[in-house]
Design a protein around this motif. Structure first.
Motif, PDB file in Angstrom:
ATOM      1  N   ASP A 145     -10.371  -2.405  -6.926  1.00  0.00           N
ATOM      2  CA  ASP A 145     -10.390  -1.024  -7.425  1.00  0.00           C
ATOM      3  C   ASP A 145     -11.817  -0.676  -7.822  1.00  0.00           C
ATOM      4  O   ASP A 145     -12.685  -1.546  -7.920  1.00  0.00           O
ATOM      5  CB  ASP A 145      -9.432  -0.851  -8.606  1.00  0.00           C
ATOM      6  CG  ASP A 145      -9.797  -1.717  -9.790  1.00  0.00           C
ATOM      7  OD1 ASP A 145     -10.919  -1.588 -10.308  1.00  0.00           O
ATOM      8  OD2 ASP A 145      -8.941  -2.549 -10.213  1.00  0.00           O
ATOM      9  N   VAL A 179      -0.844  -4.565  -7.485  1.00  0.00           N
ATOM     10  CA  VAL A 179      -1.036  -3.122  -7.315  1.00  0.00           C
ATOM     11  C   VAL A 179      -0.734  -2.386  -8.617  1.00  0.00           C
ATOM     12  O   VAL A 179      -1.472  -1.485  -9.035  1.00  0.00           O
ATOM     13  CB  VAL A 179      -0.152  -2.605  -6.164  1.00  0.00           C
ATOM     14  CG1 VAL A 179      -0.141  -1.078  -6.134  1.00  0.00           C
ATOM     15  CG2 VAL A 179      -0.645  -3.151  -4.838  1.00  0.00           C
ATOM     16  N   VAL A 218      -5.661   4.996  -1.148  1.00  0.00           N
ATOM     17  CA  VAL A 218      -5.315   3.586  -0.957  1.00  0.00           C
ATOM     18  C   VAL A 218      -5.677   3.207   0.478  1.00  0.00           C
ATOM     19  O   VAL A 218      -5.167   3.810   1.429  1.00  0.00           O
ATOM     20  CB  VAL A 218      -3.834   3.316  -1.223  1.00  0.00           C
ATOM     21  CG1 VAL A 218      -3.507   1.847  -0.983  1.00  0.00           C
ATOM     22  CG2 VAL A 218      -3.447   3.741  -2.630  1.00  0.00           C
ATOM     23  N   ARG A 264       0.919   4.326  -2.818  1.00  0.00           N
ATOM     24  CA  ARG A 264       0.774   5.764  -2.521  1.00  0.00           C
ATOM     25  C   ARG A 264       1.959   6.550  -3.077  1.00  0.00           C
ATOM     26  O   ARG A 264       1.805   7.669  -3.576  1.00  0.00           O
ATOM     27  CB  ARG A 264       0.654   5.971  -1.018  1.00  0.00           C
ATOM     28  CG  ARG A 264      -0.586   5.336  -0.398  1.00  0.00           C
ATOM     29  CD  ARG A 264      -0.722   5.735   1.078  1.00  0.00           C
ATOM     30  NE  ARG A 264      -1.816   5.010   1.728  1.00  0.00           N
ATOM     31  CZ  ARG A 264      -1.666   3.948   2.476  1.00  0.00           C
ATOM     32  NH1 ARG A 264      -0.427   3.488   2.703  1.00  0.00           N
ATOM     33  NH2 ARG A 264      -2.700   3.363   3.022  1.00  0.00           N
ATOM     34  N   LEU A 294      -8.348   2.531  -4.268  1.00  0.00           N
ATOM     35  CA  LEU A 294      -7.757   1.194  -4.300  1.00  0.00           C
ATOM     36  C   LEU A 294      -7.802   0.631  -2.881  1.00  0.00           C
ATOM     37  O   LEU A 294      -7.429   1.330  -1.932  1.00  0.00           O
ATOM     38  CB  LEU A 294      -6.315   1.262  -4.809  1.00  0.00           C
ATOM     39  CG  LEU A 294      -5.596  -0.074  -5.054  1.00  0.00           C
ATOM     40  CD1 LEU A 294      -6.285  -0.841  -6.161  1.00  0.00           C
ATOM     41  CD2 LEU A 294      -4.138   0.188  -5.417  1.00  0.00           C
ATOM     42  N   ALA A 315       0.828  -1.203   0.000  1.00  0.00           N
ATOM     43  CA  ALA A 315       0.000   0.000   0.000  1.00  0.00           C
ATOM     44  C   ALA A 315       0.867   1.259   0.000  1.00  0.00           C
ATOM     45  O   ALA A 315       0.572   2.250  -0.694  1.00  0.00           O
ATOM     46  CB  ALA A 315      -0.933  -0.009   1.207  1.00  0.00           C
TER      47      ALA A 315
END
Length: 487
Positions: free
Chosen positions: A417, A384, A358, A350, A397, A346
């Motif tokens: 998503d 991702v 996120v 970002r 997300l 994550a």
């Protein structure tokens, strides 16, 4: 002529064994019947002939009143079988006295002597003090040597022998009828039971002729054979074998087609950066070195394409290693909290797209799994990146992880998503190698098409699986299930 077909061999074998059994039964029956009839006559002769011999010798010696002796001889004969004849023969074989059952004439009568059965001279010479049993002139005869000659006691056995002959005729007729019935019934039974074998042979001929296995296999084991019989089991085994071979051939063709497609896609992907590098190299040969600004651009593009080419080759090498057995490409398994890896993924998302929201959903307790941490990081990075590339900037997300069915169960990772989503008919293809759902998408924007294939390969190497779902409210959710304790 030796039979060639299994059907004929079995039918002839059954008929031959039946014939042997019938012959053995007929001989045994005949022997028992003969022993029961002729044997009884022989027992009567052995028990009664010596007494008659003594009486007849008494008549010959003239001891006692003659009429009394003759009456006693006649009584003995009347107690014997019908047609019994007794006679006293001299050493020359001539009949001196004769007694016939039911006739009370003088024993010296020539008419009675003519009724005495003939006995060969050699048998008379063989007579002794004991009972000698012979068959002569249709009679069963006992010969006993006495001082005045040979006593002959004859019992007719023509009726017995006729009965024995009739028994043989009846047994032969019955045996022939039974043998014919067994042969016909055996032929029909063998033909019915071997019909599945004929069907198997026809199916094998069709397979040898090149017909598709799926057209030959159905109904192979559903012939006329009795369920559980040897022929039925052969048919079922061949049916299963054809099904397995057909499945293997189908899988082989599919694998061959996939390999061909993979090679073509890999060649196509590799050709693009190589073409760019070769083009810039040709420009350098044509005098690009005299233009410093253009030379800098060319060198930068050559470096970028080289990096892209190296990344593509690394992905292909990784897939090849993951496709091999764990012994050839071992995983560095260790106990890892998957929540930590999810948070790192994550954070990377970002950093790559600061404008994108996120979120991370994780349970309060640790989700420990025995995994290769580096491979799982790569798996999460590919998931991702796939979401970042295929959804507009700013699209939310969500990354989540959860343990399923306790510590001995599975860990489920999801990357969801809120983008345009994936069509239902395309969800099964997104994890294929070089898969491109949008044919017009550029390689620079969409990558080489190996990212999700690597995700599937890493999950499979850990004993897990992957799939795609629709995000509630719209979008795509990619799911990965990993065993917490792989075997």
């Amino acid at each position: 002529m030796t039979p060639r077909t299994l059907r004929a061999k079995l039918a002839l074998t059954v008929a031959a064994m039946t014939a042997l059994g019938l012959v053995a039964a007929a001989l045994l029956t005949f022997a028992v019947f003969r022993q029961g009839t002729l044997g009884e006559v022989d027992r009567q002769l052995r028990s009664g002939a010596p007494t008659l011999a003594r009486l007849i010798q008494a008549v010959a010696n003239g001891s006692g009143p003659r009429s009394q002796v003759q009456d006693r001889v006649s009584q003995r004969l009347l107690g014997s079988s019908g047609g019994t004849v007794a006679a006293l023969r001299g050493d020359d074989g001539a009949v001196r006295k004769a007694w016939v059952l039911g006739v009370v004439d003088d024993p010296a009568s020539p008419e009675l002597a003519a009724l005495v059965p003939n006995v060969p001279r050699r048998d008379l010479a063989r007579a002794r003090a004991g009972v000698l049993l012979i068959s002569a002139d249709g009679h069963r005869t006992a010969l006993i040597r006495v001082p005045t000659g040979v006593v002959q006691v004859s019992v007719p056995d023509a009726a017995t022998r006729h009965a024995l002959r009739r028994l043989l005729v009846v047994e032969a007729a019955v045996g022939a009828a039974v043998l014919l019935a067994v042969a016909c019934g055996g032929w029909l039974l063998v033909r019915r039971e071997l019909r599945p074998l004929e069907q198997i042979a026809r199916s094998a001929d069709r397979i040898a002729a090149g017909e598709p296995l799926n057209d030959v296999r159905p109904g192979l084991a559903s012939g006329a054979a009795t369920a559980g019989s040897e022929v039925s089991r052969v048919a079922e085994a061949l049916d299963a074998m054809i099904a397995q071979v057909g499945g293997s051939l189908t899988a082989s063709r599919l694998s061959e087609a996939q390999l061909r497609s993979f090679v073509l896609d890999a060649a196509h992907e590799l050709r693009t950066p190589l073409t760019s590098i070769r083009g810039y190299a040709e420009l350098f040969d044509r005098g690009l070195a005299d233009h410093p600004e253009d030379l800098a651009v060319a060198l930068r593009r050559i470096a970028e394409e080289s990096v892209r080419l190296g990344a593509l080759l690394d992905d292909l090498l990784l897939l090849a290693r993951l496709d091999r057995s764990p012994e050839d490409a071992p995983l560095a398994l260790a106990r890892v909290d998957l929540r930590v890896l999810l948070r790192d993924a994550a954070a990377d998302a970002r950093a790559a797209d600061p404008a994108r929201p996120v979120a991370v959903l994780e349970p309060p307790d640790a989700v420990d799994a025995q995994v290769d941490a580096d491979r799982i990081r790569q798996l999460l990075a590919n998931l991702v990146r796939n979401a970042l590339v295929h959804t507009p900037s700013g699209t939310p997300l969500t990354l989540s992880v959860a343990a399923v069915a306790g510590a001995a169960g599975w860990a489920e990772i999801r990357v969801a998503d809120a983008g345009p989503g994936i069509a239902v008919e395309q969800r099964a293809r997104i994890f294929d190698r070089f898969a491109r759902l949008d044919a017009g998408r550029s390689r620079d924007a969409g990558g080489s098409g190996l990212g999700l294939a690597i995700v599937a390969a890493i999950a499979g190497a850990h004993g897990g699986r992957v799939w795609a779902l629709e995000t509630p409210g719209g979008g795509a959710t990619l799911c990965v299930a990993l065993p917490l304790n792989p075997l």
